[in-house]
Design a protein around this motif. Structure first.
Motif, short mmCIF file in Angstrom:
data_model
loop_
_atom_site.label_atom_id
_atom_site.label_comp_id
_atom_site.label_asym_id
_atom_site.label_seq_id
_atom_site.Cartn_x
_atom_site.Cartn_y
_atom_site.Cartn_z
N GLN A 202 1.63 8.10 14.76
CA GLN A 202 0.76 7.14 15.44
C GLN A 202 -0.64 7.16 14.85
O GLN A 202 -1.20 8.23 14.59
N ALA A 203 -1.19 5.97 14.64
CA ALA A 203 -2.57 5.84 14.19
C ALA A 203 -3.47 5.72 15.41
O ALA A 203 -3.00 5.42 16.53
N GLU A 204 -4.76 5.93 15.21
CA GLU A 204 -5.73 5.79 16.29
C GLU A 204 -6.12 4.34 16.54
O GLU A 204 -6.85 4.03 17.48
N ILE A 205 -5.64 3.45 15.66
CA ILE A 205 -5.89 2.02 15.81
C ILE A 205 -4.56 1.29 15.90
O ILE A 205 -3.56 1.73 15.34
N ASP A 206 -4.52 0.19 16.63
CA ASP A 206 -3.28 -0.56 16.79
C ASP A 206 -2.98 -1.44 15.58
O ASP A 206 -1.83 -1.73 15.27
N GLY A 207 -4.03 -1.88 14.92
CA GLY A 207 -3.85 -2.76 13.78
C GLY A 207 -5.16 -2.98 13.07
O GLY A 207 -6.20 -2.46 13.49
N ILE A 208 -5.12 -3.73 11.99
CA ILE A 208 -6.32 -4.03 11.21
C ILE A 208 -6.31 -5.52 10.91
O ILE A 208 -5.31 -6.21 11.10
N ILE A 209 -7.43 -6.03 10.45
CA ILE A 209 -7.46 -7.40 9.95
C ILE A 209 -6.54 -7.46 8.73
O ILE A 209 -6.60 -6.60 7.86
N SER A 210 -5.67 -8.45 8.69
CA SER A 210 -4.70 -8.56 7.60
C SER A 210 -5.40 -8.48 6.25
O SER A 210 -6.44 -9.09 6.03
N GLU A 211 -4.79 -7.71 5.34
CA GLU A 211 -5.35 -7.53 4.01
C GLU A 211 -4.21 -7.44 3.00
O GLU A 211 -3.04 -7.33 3.36
N GLY A 212 -4.56 -7.51 1.72
CA GLY A 212 -3.56 -7.42 0.67
C GLY A 212 -2.81 -6.10 0.71
O GLY A 212 -3.38 -5.07 1.08
N ILE A 213 -1.54 -6.15 0.33
CA ILE A 213 -0.69 -4.96 0.39
C ILE A 213 -0.30 -4.56 -1.02
O ILE A 213 0.28 -5.35 -1.78
N ALA A 214 -0.56 -3.31 -1.37
CA ALA A 214 -0.22 -2.79 -2.69
C ALA A 214 1.24 -2.35 -2.74
O ALA A 214 1.85 -2.01 -1.72
N LEU A 215 1.80 -2.35 -3.94
CA LEU A 215 3.15 -1.82 -4.15
C LEU A 215 3.17 -0.35 -3.74
O LEU A 215 2.32 0.44 -4.14
N GLY A 216 4.16 0.01 -2.91
CA GLY A 216 4.29 1.39 -2.47
C GLY A 216 3.51 1.74 -1.23
O GLY A 216 3.55 2.89 -0.77
N ALA A 217 2.78 0.78 -0.64
CA ALA A 217 2.00 1.04 0.56
C ALA A 217 2.89 1.56 1.69
O ALA A 217 4.00 1.06 1.90
N ILE A 218 2.41 2.57 2.41
CA ILE A 218 3.15 3.16 3.52
C ILE A 218 2.57 2.62 4.83
O ILE A 218 1.54 3.09 5.32
N GLN A 219 3.22 1.61 5.35
CA GLN A 219 2.76 1.01 6.60
C GLN A 219 3.31 1.79 7.80
O GLN A 219 4.45 2.27 7.77
N ILE A 220 2.49 1.90 8.83
CA ILE A 220 2.93 2.53 10.08
C ILE A 220 2.84 1.48 11.19
O ILE A 220 1.77 1.23 11.74
N PRO A 221 3.96 0.84 11.54
CA PRO A 221 3.95 -0.17 12.61
C PRO A 221 3.87 0.50 13.98
O PRO A 221 3.87 1.74 14.07
N PRO A 222 3.80 -0.27 15.06
CA PRO A 222 3.63 0.31 16.39
C PRO A 222 4.71 1.32 16.79
O PRO A 222 4.43 2.23 17.59
N ASP A 223 5.94 1.19 16.27
CA ASP A 223 6.99 2.16 16.66
C ASP A 223 6.85 3.48 15.93
O ASP A 223 7.61 4.43 16.18
N GLY A 224 5.87 3.57 14.98
CA GLY A 224 5.61 4.83 14.30
C GLY A 224 6.56 5.18 13.17
O GLY A 224 6.45 6.25 12.56
#
Length: 313
Positions: free
Chosen positions: A228-250
């Motif tokens: 879990q992150a301390e923020i729910d989301g961010i302003i949409s931004e460009g996504i790099a190859l290999g980026a590790i996203q953490i959605p609300p379900d963790g």
């Protein structure tokens, strides 16, 4: 015209190259071979430049027939290839005569194999690449469509080079991955890593995750201990190859070649470029663990890989 005829495309066969770079501002995905290691070796073995088009075959069960004599190479996931019902070696160049049939079985380990032919496959150039991106309806032989039965995939005819075959050009065994093994991926943390408390990051690195069934060329979805992150989301931004996203379900998602161009989930970091090829071969159920990577070491590894294959980036 010299060509391979698709007798059966298997689950999914796509024409790919290094990808469609510099098009994210138009909302278009990069595309390209997700396992760059295997794709580059396939082209190298037959004497092509790294940007030559290859056929990416997912899960196997594909079949092709040669219209002209050709020299080819098959790399990536082991799929028990047969050339006219005679076992064919992978990770080395092979001579295929006109009228012969190449048959692939199912992938024993891994997901994707790469088929290269000397001279390179030919397909229309769309924004600097022939890479097939189905979601963008771009590339391939026609409007981003996968190969289908009856397609003739042309290639630039090159009289088979007997010296190449006599040298028995093959990939050294140390560069042939064992796709049956668990995966350890090195991570370069991003500026958003500060949005994760130390305990959450410690759990992330200490945990083992499993590749889920919901994995494709857009991204590798993992299941395991939630982060879990301390923020729910961010302003949409460009996504790099290999980026590790953490959605609300963790549950982490590692973004791959056909990823969306923008996203608003917090990102812990990126998987090292040189490690993405291994993740691209991770079948559902594969165990994955993350460790922190050394940026200087990883950058040098990527430079060495790029120099060896002559990559333009």
């Amino acid at each position: 015209m010299a060509a391979l005829v698709v007798q059966h495309p298997g689950m999914l066969s796509l024409l790919q190259d290094l990808g469609r770079l510099g098009v994210a501002e138009q909302g278009l995905s990069q595309g390209g071979a997700v396992d760059l290691h295997a794709a580059c070796w396939a082209n190298y073995l037959v004497g092509n430049i790294a940007s030559a088009a290859v056929i990416e075959i997912t899960l196997g069960m594909a079949q092709f027939i040669a219209v002209e004599d050709c020299t080819l190479a098959l790399t990536g996931a082991p799929m028990q290839p047969l050339l006219d019902d005679i076992p064919m070696e992978s990770w080395q160049c092979v001579f295929m005569r006109a009228g012969q049939t190449l048959k692939l079985g199912g992938a024993r380990h891994g997901l994707r194999a790469y088929l290269a032919v000397q001279g390179g496959f030919l397909a229309p150039d769309v924004l600097g690449s022939c890479a097939t991106v189905v979601r963008n309806q771009l590339g391939g032989l026609s409007h981003g469509q996968p190969l289908i039965t009856g397609d003739r995939v042309p290639f630039a005819y090159a009289c088979p080079d007997p010296t190449m075959l006599s040298r028995h050009r093959q990939t050294p065994s140390r560069f042939i991955p064992d796709y049956s093994q668990p995966i350890t991926l090195r991570v370069i943390e991003s500026y958003q890593a500060a949005a994760f408390q130390a305990a959450e990051k410690a759990r992330f690195y200490a945990s083992r995750y499993t590749v889920s069934q919901e994995t494709d060329r857009m991204g590798c979805r993992l299941s395991g201990p939630a982060i879990q992150a301390e923020i729910d989301g961010i302003i949409s931004e460009g996504i790099a190859l290999g980026a590790i996203q953490i959605p609300p379900d963790g549950q982490p998602i590692v973004l791959l070649n056909d990823r969306q161009t923008l996203g608003g989930y917090p990102k812990l970091g990126c998987v090292a470029r040189v490690d993405i090829a291994r993740l691209a071969q991770a079948a559902p159920g594969t165990s994955v663990q993350f460790i922190q990577g050394d940026l200087a070491v990883l950058s040098e590894e990527w430079r060495q890989f790029s120099r060896f294959f002559g990559l333009p980036f």
